[in-house]
Design an enzyme around this catalytic site. Structure first.
Site, PDB file in Angstrom:
ATOM      1  N   TRP A 105       0.808  -1.219   0.000  1.00  0.00           N
ATOM      2  CA  TRP A 105       0.000   0.000   0.000  1.00  0.00           C
ATOM      3  C   TRP A 105       0.841   1.270   0.000  1.00  0.00           C
ATOM      4  O   TRP A 105       0.486   2.261  -0.639  1.00  0.00           O
ATOM      5  CB  TRP A 105      -1.015  -0.006   1.144  1.00  0.00           C
ATOM      6  CG  TRP A 105      -2.074  -1.037   0.893  1.00  0.00           C
ATOM      7  CD1 TRP A 105      -2.275  -2.191   1.594  1.00  0.00           C
ATOM      8  CD2 TRP A 105      -3.032  -1.045  -0.178  1.00  0.00           C
ATOM      9  NE1 TRP A 105      -3.306  -2.909   1.030  1.00  0.00           N
ATOM     10  CE2 TRP A 105      -3.791  -2.233  -0.055  1.00  0.00           C
ATOM     11  CE3 TRP A 105      -3.321  -0.174  -1.227  1.00  0.00           C
ATOM     12  CZ2 TRP A 105      -4.820  -2.563  -0.938  1.00  0.00           C
ATOM     13  CZ3 TRP A 105      -4.344  -0.500  -2.107  1.00  0.00           C
ATOM     14  CH2 TRP A 105      -5.078  -1.679  -1.957  1.00  0.00           C
ATOM     15  N   ASP A 182      -1.436   6.392   6.502  1.00  0.00           N
ATOM     16  CA  ASP A 182      -2.532   5.576   6.002  1.00  0.00           C
ATOM     17  C   ASP A 182      -2.749   4.503   7.071  1.00  0.00           C
ATOM     18  O   ASP A 182      -1.972   3.555   7.177  1.00  0.00           O
ATOM     19  CB  ASP A 182      -2.154   4.947   4.651  1.00  0.00           C
ATOM     20  CG  ASP A 182      -3.220   3.946   4.170  1.00  0.00           C
ATOM     21  OD1 ASP A 182      -4.205   3.720   4.887  1.00  0.00           O
ATOM     22  OD2 ASP A 182      -3.030   3.395   3.058  1.00  0.00           O
ATOM     23  N   LYS A 206     -12.640  -1.872   7.533  1.00  0.00           N
ATOM     24  CA  LYS A 206     -11.937  -2.911   8.279  1.00  0.00           C
ATOM     25  C   LYS A 206     -12.454  -2.959   9.719  1.00  0.00           C
ATOM     26  O   LYS A 206     -13.049  -3.923  10.148  1.00  0.00           O
ATOM     27  CB  LYS A 206     -10.420  -2.680   8.284  1.00  0.00           C
ATOM     28  CG  LYS A 206      -9.740  -3.094   6.985  1.00  0.00           C
ATOM     29  CD  LYS A 206      -9.545  -1.965   6.083  1.00  0.00           C
ATOM     30  CE  LYS A 206      -8.548  -2.192   4.960  1.00  0.00           C
ATOM     31  NZ  LYS A 206      -8.806  -3.277   4.027  1.00  0.00           N
TER      32      LYS A 206
HETATM   33  N1  PMP Z   1      -4.377   1.294   2.230  1.00  0.00           N
HETATM   34  C1  PMP Z   1      -4.485   0.230   3.017  1.00  0.00           C
HETATM   35  C2  PMP Z   1      -3.553   0.089   4.173  1.00  0.00           C
HETATM   36  C3  PMP Z   1      -5.455  -0.746   2.761  1.00  0.00           C
HETATM   37  O1  PMP Z   1      -5.561  -1.809   3.561  1.00  0.00           O
HETATM   38  C4  PMP Z   1      -6.340  -0.580   1.680  1.00  0.00           C
HETATM   39  C5  PMP Z   1      -7.438  -1.570   1.368  1.00  0.00           C
HETATM   40  N2  PMP Z   1      -7.189  -2.864   1.673  1.00  0.00           N
HETATM   41  C6  PMP Z   1      -6.182   0.537   0.872  1.00  0.00           C
HETATM   42  C7  PMP Z   1      -5.187   1.459   1.177  1.00  0.00           C
HETATM   43  C8  PMP Z   1      -7.102   0.794  -0.295  1.00  0.00           C
HETATM   44  O2  PMP Z   1      -8.346   1.125   0.193  1.00  0.00           O
HETATM   45  P1  PMP Z   1      -9.584   1.394  -0.780  1.00  0.00           P
HETATM   46  O3  PMP Z   1      -9.728   0.181  -1.645  1.00  0.00           O
HETATM   47  O4  PMP Z   1     -10.736   1.556   0.160  1.00  0.00           O
HETATM   48  O5  PMP Z   1      -9.303   2.617  -1.560  1.00  0.00           O
END
Ligand code: PMP
Length: 370
Positions: A105, A182, A206
């Site tokens: 991420w 994040d 989550k």
């Molecule tokens: N950052 C993290 C740490 C995540 O766990 C996730 C989703 N699993 C995301 C970003 C992306 O999130 P979204 O699909 O809601 O944009």
């Protein structure tokens, strides 16, 4: 002997399990919220009923996470991936940004930030040879730019299973830049030291509610410097000035998040939730380490409490493990496609009994195949 659960244990990484009392309350209120004749999904976001729901959710979020008054709380859409663009558009001010690369991420965040300016790599935990990322670069090793607009870190890498358990004090590392985190996959699982944070963002799906809501908490002094290209709906100043109602907010997700925050309060608050999360994760990691069968490669000090990836001694055993788990009511244990193996997500709504059931099945499986 624990009572037999009424529903299976859901180890999904997100959207993820929600507390059963919340689902039951939402189900009871689905057709008629508090006698007003309509359900939350059907009411105007400008109605007095929704105003009450909204104000309650924000107040409980501030209370449960001890968000200081000098922070805005914004309820947005677009997910954490949306924030990967929204953050640089709002906070970079045409200056470089520093990024800590620690897994899937944070790499995605860095890639997106490159579209908006000079996104530098302050630290990178990529392994020298082929293999998985297994640790978080220690903050003391981060190469911070004196002119950075902010420093970005993903404080829990959901796919890699790497968590930053203590947020660094950037001032002590010689940087005046705000820390942007994040925290999608650990938000509300542990207290946050806001004195070390400039901005925090998290998708709700989550620990807090359904998909569709993105929560942003940021220092008020960081608001109001968006690049001209920033869409109005994603400009923090516009969103804040309209109380998160510049456009229609994700009303249902906000309502459920309010109920989940009530549930957290009723369970003893975030500190108690964290204590349980520590115990649940310790149980699973101990079972993995003691097995001589399963494997988790993440350095001990940064093992995630929320997302535990683990591997079989032989890959051919992964599918039978997942199938057998499913038969026992242990759902969604397949690892992310980019990592393979298995992954158990232990968010707030996962009770200790669920982890005990998983560990018992793991022992049984290892005895049969070891
Ligand atoms: N950052 C993290 C740490 C995540 O766990 C996730 C989703 N699993 C995301 C970003 C992306 O999130 P979204 O699909 O809601 O944009």
């Amino acid at each position: 002997m624990a009572a037999r659960p009424s529903r299976p244990y859901n180890f999904s990484a997100g959207p993820a399990a929600l507390p059963e009392p919340v689902l039951r309350q939402a189900s009871a209120e689905m057709l008629d919220w508090h006698g007003c004749g309509v359900g939350v999904m059907e009411m105007s976001h400008r109605s007095p009923q929704f105003a009450e729901i909204f104000a309650g959710a924000e107040a409980r979020l501030r209370e449960q996470l001890a968000v200081p008054a000098e922070f805005e709380v914004l309820f947005m859409q677009g997910g954490a991936i949306g924030q990967n663009a929204i953050v640089p558009m709002n906070l970079s001010r045409g200056r470089p940004t520093d990024h800590v690369l620690s897994g899937h991420w944070s790499l995605r965040t860095h890639q997106e930030a490159l579209r908006y300016g000079e996104a530098r790599v302050a630290a990178d935990n990529a392994p020298a040879a082929a293999g998985r990322r297994t640790h978080l670069p220690a903050p003391a090793t981060w190469r911070l730019s004196p002119d950075a607009a902010y420093v970005h870190v993903c404080s829990n890498e959901t796919i890699d299973g790497i968590e930053l358990h203590e947020l660094p004090d950037l001032r002590a590392l010689g940087s005046d830049a705000p820390l942007v985190i994040d925290c999608s996959s650990h938000f509300a699982s542990r207290p946050i030291d806001w004195s070390r944070v400039g901005a925090a963002y998290a998708g709700a799906q989550k620990n807090l509610g359904p998909a569709g809501l993105t929560i942003v908490c940021l220092r008020k002094d960081l608001v109001g410097h968006a690049l001209r290209i920033c869409p109005a709906a994603f400009n923090y100043a516009t969103v804040a000035a309209h109380g998160s109602m510049y456009n229609t907010p994700p009303t249902w997700a906000i309502y459920i998040t309010g109920l989940v925050l009530d549930w957290i309060a009723g369970e003893g608050g975030v500190a108690e939730i964290e204590r349980r999360n520590v115990a649940k994760a310790a149980l699973l990691y101990e079972a993995i380490d003691a097995s001589g069968f399963y494997r988790n490669d993440i350095a001990a000090e940064c093992r995630s409490r929320m997302n535990v990836p683990f591997f079989m001694p032989e890959d051919r055993l992964t599918a039978p493990f997942v199938a057998g788990a499913h038969e026992r009511g242990l759902l969604q244990l397949k690892g992310h496609k980019s990592v393979g193996g298995l992954r158990a997500s232990l968010y707030n709504a996962m009770p200790l009994e669920g982890v005990l059931a998983l560990v018992a099945y793991m022992r049984e499986f290892a005895a049969r195949h070891g």
